[in-house]
Design a protein around this motif. Structure first.
Motif, short mmCIF file in Angstrom:
data_model
loop_
_atom_site.label_atom_id
_atom_site.label_comp_id
_atom_site.label_asym_id
_atom_site.label_seq_id
_atom_site.Cartn_x
_atom_site.Cartn_y
_atom_site.Cartn_z
N THR A 68 52.40 43.30 -35.87
CA THR A 68 51.90 44.26 -34.89
C THR A 68 50.55 44.79 -35.34
O THR A 68 49.60 44.88 -34.56
N VAL A 69 50.45 45.14 -36.63
CA VAL A 69 49.18 45.59 -37.19
C VAL A 69 48.14 44.48 -37.07
O VAL A 69 47.01 44.69 -36.61
N PHE A 70 48.54 43.28 -37.45
CA PHE A 70 47.62 42.14 -37.39
C PHE A 70 47.13 41.91 -35.97
O PHE A 70 45.94 41.74 -35.73
N ASP A 71 48.05 41.91 -35.00
CA ASP A 71 47.66 41.69 -33.60
C ASP A 71 46.72 42.78 -33.10
O ASP A 71 45.85 42.52 -32.26
N ALA A 72 46.85 44.00 -33.63
CA ALA A 72 45.98 45.10 -33.21
C ALA A 72 44.55 44.91 -33.71
O ALA A 72 43.60 45.29 -33.02
N ILE A 73 44.38 44.33 -34.88
CA ILE A 73 43.02 44.19 -35.43
C ILE A 73 42.43 42.79 -35.26
O ILE A 73 41.24 42.58 -35.48
N TRP A 74 43.24 41.82 -34.84
CA TRP A 74 42.77 40.44 -34.73
C TRP A 74 41.70 40.29 -33.66
O TRP A 74 41.76 40.86 -32.58
N THR A 75 40.70 39.52 -33.99
CA THR A 75 39.68 39.07 -33.06
C THR A 75 39.17 37.73 -33.59
O THR A 75 39.21 37.49 -34.79
N GLU A 76 38.71 36.90 -32.69
CA GLU A 76 38.16 35.61 -33.12
C GLU A 76 36.79 35.77 -33.77
O GLU A 76 36.30 34.85 -34.40
N VAL A 114 29.00 50.26 -30.96
CA VAL A 114 30.20 49.44 -30.89
C VAL A 114 31.31 50.12 -31.69
O VAL A 114 31.14 50.41 -32.87
N ASP A 115 32.42 50.39 -31.02
CA ASP A 115 33.58 50.99 -31.69
C ASP A 115 34.27 49.88 -32.48
O ASP A 115 34.76 48.91 -31.90
N LEU A 116 34.30 50.02 -33.80
CA LEU A 116 34.85 48.98 -34.67
C LEU A 116 36.25 48.56 -34.26
O LEU A 116 36.56 47.39 -34.19
N PHE A 117 37.11 49.53 -33.97
CA PHE A 117 38.49 49.20 -33.61
C PHE A 117 38.68 49.05 -32.11
O PHE A 117 39.67 48.46 -31.68
N GLY A 118 37.79 49.57 -31.31
CA GLY A 118 37.95 49.48 -29.86
C GLY A 118 39.28 50.08 -29.45
O GLY A 118 39.67 51.14 -29.92
N ASP A 119 39.99 49.38 -28.60
CA ASP A 119 41.29 49.90 -28.16
C ASP A 119 42.44 49.24 -28.92
O ASP A 119 43.58 49.29 -28.49
N GLY A 122 44.72 46.88 -27.09
CA GLY A 122 45.69 47.50 -26.20
C GLY A 122 46.69 48.42 -26.87
O GLY A 122 47.47 49.08 -26.20
N TYR A 123 46.69 48.51 -28.18
CA TYR A 123 47.69 49.32 -28.88
C TYR A 123 47.34 50.81 -28.97
O TYR A 123 48.18 51.61 -29.32
N THR A 124 46.10 51.19 -28.66
CA THR A 124 45.72 52.60 -28.79
C THR A 124 46.58 53.50 -27.92
O THR A 124 46.93 54.61 -28.31
N GLN A 125 46.94 53.02 -26.74
CA GLN A 125 47.79 53.81 -25.84
C GLN A 125 49.14 54.10 -26.50
O GLN A 125 49.68 55.18 -26.37
#
Length: 178
Positions: A68-76, A114-119, A122-125
């Motif tokens: 879950t943590v990984f999916d929250a921070i993952w980006t290509e 640029v917000d490093l973590f963004g949303d 989708g997990y910010t909510q």
């Protein structure tokens, strides 16, 4: 930079017993070994608990599922992913790297929009917060990525020295002039 959306090849040595078990399980499940390995890796990674880096600055000791943590921070985007990993906290890199990266991305030099973590994908909510908001100039960081990497290597090799990033750049420029 490598295309991170494609599959990557890994090589691992495993005991003959596990290889035979993989062969047999592959037949039993009716799928190729590679597909079976992907499923087993994902299942195993889902069994790991990780410190919650999205606690909004509170060190409450809570845990989240690692994937879950990984999916929250993952980006290509490899640079953005590495920055997110480092900024998530010392548990995800090392205290030394975490301190160095946070001081870099908090510096006025790399400030941007640029917000490093963004949303958090989708997990910010769900979580309602991140360790800290970092507004960065991602283009500048990408432009200087090799130099940043060189700076971190320099600090690792010269533990008694700790020049700022700006001082390090000036030092390199003065050396190249000579």
């Amino acid at each position: 930079m490598a295309n991170r959306s494609k599959k990557v090849v890994i090589s691992a040595r495993i005991p003959p017993r596990l290889k035979a078990a993989l062969d047999l399980a592959s037949i039993l499940e009716g799928q190729p070994i590679v597909k079976l390995l992907e499923a087993l890796l994902e299942e195993g990674l889902n069994e790991i608990d990780a410190p919650n880096p999205f606690r909004g600055g509170q060190l409450d000791g809570s845990k989240l599922n690692f994937m879950t943590v990984f999916d929250a921070i993952w980006t290509e985007d490899e640079v953005l992913f590495r920055l997110r990993t480092w900024a998530a906290g010392p548990e995800f890199s090392s205290v030394k790297i975490w301190r160095r990266i946070t001081s870099l991305i908090q510096s006025d030099y790399f400030k941007g929009d640029v917000d490093l973590f963004g949303d958090l994908n989708g997990y910010t909510q769900t979580w309602g917060g991140v360790p800290e908001r970092y507004l960065i100039n991602l283009d500048l960081i990408k432009e200087e990525w090799m130099l940043i990497d060189e700076y971190l290597s320099f600090l690792d090799k010269n533990t008694n020295l700790s020049p700022s990033y700006e001082s390090f750049k000036k030092m390199l420029q003065s050396e190249s002039v000579k």
